[in-house]
Structure formats: structure tokens, C-alpha cells
Design a protein around this motif. Structure first.
Motif, PDB file in Angstrom:
ATOM      1  N   ASP A   1     -40.409  58.982 -28.927  1.00  0.00           N
ATOM      2  CA  ASP A   1     -40.492  57.810 -28.081  1.00  0.00           C
ATOM      3  C   ASP A   1     -39.516  58.026 -26.929  1.00  0.00           C
ATOM      4  O   ASP A   1     -39.081  59.158 -26.680  1.00  0.00           O
ATOM      5  CB  ASP A   1     -40.201  56.522 -28.861  1.00  0.00           C
ATOM      6  CG  ASP A   1     -38.805  56.474 -29.469  1.00  0.00           C
ATOM      7  OD1 ASP A   1     -37.950  57.307 -29.072  1.00  0.00           O
ATOM      8  OD2 ASP A   1     -38.558  55.609 -30.326  1.00  0.00           O
TER       9      ASP A   1
ATOM     10  N   ASP B   1     -48.104  49.270 -31.353  1.00  0.00           N
ATOM     11  CA  ASP B   1     -48.201  49.199 -29.897  1.00  0.00           C
ATOM     12  C   ASP B   1     -47.116  50.000 -29.178  1.00  0.00           C
ATOM     13  O   ASP B   1     -47.045  49.975 -27.935  1.00  0.00           O
ATOM     14  CB  ASP B   1     -48.131  47.734 -29.444  1.00  0.00           C
ATOM     15  CG  ASP B   1     -49.356  46.939 -29.893  1.00  0.00           C
ATOM     16  OD1 ASP B   1     -50.465  47.509 -29.864  1.00  0.00           O
ATOM     17  OD2 ASP B   1     -49.195  45.770 -30.301  1.00  0.00           O
ATOM     18  N   ASP B   2     -46.262  50.705 -29.928  1.00  0.00           N
ATOM     19  CA  ASP B   2     -45.230  51.531 -29.298  1.00  0.00           C
ATOM     20  C   ASP B   2     -45.874  52.717 -28.579  1.00  0.00           C
ATOM     21  O   ASP B   2     -46.774  53.370 -29.130  1.00  0.00           O
ATOM     22  CB  ASP B   2     -44.251  52.069 -30.354  1.00  0.00           C
ATOM     23  CG  ASP B   2     -43.359  50.986 -30.923  1.00  0.00           C
ATOM     24  OD1 ASP B   2     -43.296  49.905 -30.321  1.00  0.00           O
ATOM     25  OD2 ASP B   2     -42.734  51.227 -31.979  1.00  0.00           O
ATOM     26  N   GLU B   3     -45.417  52.987 -27.361  1.00  0.00           N
ATOM     27  CA  GLU B   3     -45.908  54.153 -26.634  1.00  0.00           C
ATOM     28  C   GLU B   3     -45.164  55.393 -27.117  1.00  0.00           C
ATOM     29  O   GLU B   3     -43.954  55.497 -26.993  1.00  0.00           O
ATOM     30  CB  GLU B   3     -45.719  53.986 -25.125  1.00  0.00           C
ATOM     31  CG  GLU B   3     -46.348  55.135 -24.328  1.00  0.00           C
ATOM     32  CD  GLU B   3     -46.259  54.926 -22.835  1.00  0.00           C
ATOM     33  OE1 GLU B   3     -45.256  55.372 -22.249  1.00  0.00           O
ATOM     34  OE2 GLU B   3     -47.180  54.305 -22.273  1.00  0.00           O
TER      35      GLU B   3
ATOM     36  N   THR C   1     -50.714  55.294 -28.315  1.00  0.00           N
ATOM     37  CA  THR C   1     -50.210  54.286 -29.243  1.00  0.00           C
ATOM     38  C   THR C   1     -51.062  54.349 -30.503  1.00  0.00           C
ATOM     39  O   THR C   1     -52.231  54.780 -30.463  1.00  0.00           O
ATOM     40  CB  THR C   1     -50.285  52.855 -28.659  1.00  0.00           C
ATOM     41  OG1 THR C   1     -51.657  52.477 -28.527  1.00  0.00           O
ATOM     42  CG2 THR C   1     -49.581  52.782 -27.304  1.00  0.00           C
TER      43      THR C   1
END
Length: 379
Positions: free
Chosen positions: A287, A319-321, A352
């Protein structure tokens, strides 16, 4: 393609900022800054080890150049060295004599000279006794810098009854997914019938082997079908070897496809990817702040369904990129690894978990609709 900095980029920026602080505090002129920042090329070495005759107690390295100093280590095909040079300062050295220790094997036969660094700066060769933690080999294209020579005993026409390689005929270029034909003329120089192994090696690794039987004084052409799959691209040494003799030539291997990585499945616990890498390395999922997990080590080539499990302390929301990045190096030493690049860009993909799931659901729905459509059309 993600434009965010990788963990390696962040580390280098921090290092540069620290170096700038040191420069300003010491009042050193700007022209000296690059040396303090460590702006220099990676460690490099070259070596030339020619065929020779000796009395078995020593060999001579024609020329070796080391960017950071180190050692030249002699092996005879086994895992353990049979002789090592004294410490060599950085620079170019000619006619370096390496002597065997009492009780060690004679320095004759098919020998390989490999250039090692002095990573612990103690001017003592310790690669084996530290289990490979210190005094690592210099590398070129991911392979140790080395050269191979046939060393025969003084006054003897041959050090053994080995077959000899009279000639080698192989393509000058190939791709890393190709089967090439290698022809070699092999001669039995003795007066009696013999049976011996004949090997083809690329970059020092045995790729193919045949058993050949020849009558005394006879010669024969041997043909090998050599599969280059899994061989790293670049200029490599292809050699045909008998028991104590060999002939070498260069072959230029081109990676057979563009380096790439594609996410095929993802969850809050792991990611699955397909990857094509031109050198050994690994895949990391990151991340904006850290590495969340890495794959195991991957050989050069194409790999399907490579799994990257997230570290037990990592927390990932759907939903984390995230970004999956292909690295060259050892997954056990992530900080020393470098992203693999293609056309000036890192080989990576941003995603995601939610997007990957949605795409998979859409594909499953399309498959189901397609099957239903076929059923509706019947009858």
C-alpha cells in the motif's frame, strides 16, 4: 500504472535527506556531495581465466578487476572451494597466482574461478564459513562473475583419460522459451574404448546430458536438443563439457515475452497473480506505506496463480488501493531488492479487492448467461 513511491524509493529519499544534513553540518562544498550520497555504480567485476598447464599446486588468473576489492575462488564443479586467493585491492590485477593448501585437491581439470566481494571488510574469505552471509560473489545479470579453464599437469598431454571437445556449433541467439540444437564433435584421445558423460551448460547450469561411448582414437558428433526455458536472458556462456575438457561460446538469450503482472484473484488475506519475469525475483503487494506480503522466490519465466499471503499483522479492507510489484532479488531481503522495469516503468498493477471481486462476479454472470442462452435455444 501507479505513480506512488515504492518502499525502496522512500528509503532512498530518506537516505539522501540524511546525507544532505551531514554535508551542510560539515560545511563540505557542493562539488563533493555525490560521493557522500553514495552516487556510484553497483559493485562490478570481470575475470579472464585461460587454459594452462601447472604442477597442480597453483593456477594463474590472467586478469581480474574488482570495483570494491575481494577474492578469486577456485572450484572444480563441487559446492566447496578448493583454493582462494589472498585479498585483492580494488582495481585491475594481472597474473594472480592462487595456491592450494596442503591436503586440498590438486588444481587440475575443469576449474572455475569466481570473483567474490569482501562484504565484511576483514580481508579474509569467509563465504562458506558464514553459510553465504558474507563475501558474496560479484554478480552480472544475476549470475556470479566467473570464468572456466582447463588446467592440465605440466609435461602431460592430458590430465586424465577424458574425452575432448573438438568443436561446438550452437545458435548465437535464442529466446528463453525455445528448444535449440547444439552440435559438438567429441574425440576419445586414448587407445581404449570408453563411455563418458557429455554435458551442455548455460551460465554454469547443466541443461542437458548424454552418455557417449567411443572406441580408442574415434570421434563422433553429438547433438543435443536444449530447452532454454527458465534460463535468464542476457549474454550467457554456453559450453559443452566432458570429464576434464570443454569448449565455450556466447549465446544471447532474449526474454520471450514482455515482463508483466496481472491480478487474477484477491481477498483480505491474499492475492493471486499471473507474472512474467525476466530474472529471478518475487512479487510484493504494497500500500502507500508498507509491504503487506511477498511471494516465494520465482525463477525467470512465466508463472500462473502465484499466491501472495498478507503478513499476519497487515490489515486490508476491500476498498484499499493496493499495488502488486515485480521485484528482482531475494524475498528474504526485500530492502535490497529492486523493481523490475519494462520500457522505463516498474512492472506493477494497482487494484482493490472490491474491484477484483466485482470483475470476477461479472465474468461468472456472463458465463452463466451464456450457458442459459444455449439452453434456451435448444428445442
Amino acid at each position: 500504472m501507479s505513480s506512488r513511491p515504492t518502499f525502496g524509493t522512500i528509503k532512498r529519499v530518506v537516505a539522501v535527506l540524511i546525507a544532505i544534513t551531514v554535508v551542510l553540518a560539515a560545511g563540505i562544498v557542493v562539488g563533493q556531495a555525490p560521493a557522500i550520497f553514495g552516487v556510484e555504480e553497483d559493485s562490478e567485476a570481470t575475470i579472464a581465466f585461460e587454459d594452462q598447464q601447472t604442477d597442480g599446486t597453483n593456477v594463474t588468473i590472467d586478469e581480474v578487476s574488482l570495483s570494491d576489492g575481494g577474492f578469486v575462488v577456485i572450484t572444480d564443479g563441487g559446492n566447496e572451494p578448493i583454493a582462494a586467493s589472498e585479498y585483492l585491492d580494488r582495481g585491475t590485477h594481472q597474473n594472480v597466482t592462487i595456491e592450494r593448501s596442503e591436503g586440498d585437491p590438486e588444481l587440475v581439470g575443469q576449474l572455475t574461478a569466481t570473483v567474490h566481494q569482501d562484504t565484511d571488510d576483514d580481508e579474509t574469505y569467509t563465504y562458506e564459513e558464514t553459510d553465504g552471509e558474507e563475501d558474496l560473489p560479484y554478480l552480472e545479470g544475476g549470475y556470479p562473475v566467473s570464468d572456466t579453464a582447463t588446467v592440465t599437469a605440466t609435461g602431460n598431454e592430458a590430465v586424465s583419460d577424458s574425452f575432448t571437445v573438438e568443436s561446438v556449433d550452437a545458435p548465437a541467439t535464442a529466446t528463453t522459451d525455445q528448444t535449440i540444437e547444439v552440435d559438438a564433435e567429441i574425440r576419445n584421445p586414448t587407445d581404449f574404448d570408453q563411455q563418458q558423460n557429455i554435458e551442455v551448460r548455460i551460465g554454469g547450469s547443466v541443461i542437458e546430458r548424454q552418455v557417449l561411448e567411443l572406441g580408442g582414437g574415434d570421434s563422433s558428433e553429438v547433438t543435443f536438443e536444449v530447452d532454454t526455458t527458465g534460463t535468464s536472458p542476457g549474454t550467457r556462456i554456453l559450453g559443452v563439457y566432458t570429464e576434464d575438457h570443454g569448449e565455450l561460446q556466447e549465446i544471447e538469450l532474449e526474454f520471450h515475452t514482455d515482463p508483466s503482472v496481472t491480478v487474477v484473484d484477491a481477498s483480505e488475506d491474499e492475492v493471486t497473480v499471473d507474472v512474467a519475469t525476466p530474472e529471478s525475483g518475487f512479487v510484493a503487494v504494497e500500500d502507500d506505506e508498507e509491504v503487506l506480503g511477498t511471494s516465494g522466490e520465482l525463477e525467470a519465466g512465466e508463472h500462473d496463480n502465484v499466491t501472495v499471503e498478507f503478513d499476519e499483522n497487515a490489515t486490508v479492507d476491500e476498498d484499499d488501493e493496493l499495488t502488486v510489484v515485480v521485484y528482482g532479488g531475494d524475498p528474504a531481503d526485500v530492502e535490497a531488492a529492486s523493481p523490475i522495469e519494462h520500457e522505463g516503468e516498474s512492472v506493477e498493477e494497482t487494484f482493490t479487492v472490491a474491484d477484483v471481486r466485482a470483475e470476477a462476479d461479472a465474468e461468472d454472470g456472463a458465463d452463466e448467461n451464456g450457458e442459459s442462452g444455449e439452453g434456451d435455444g435448444e428445442g
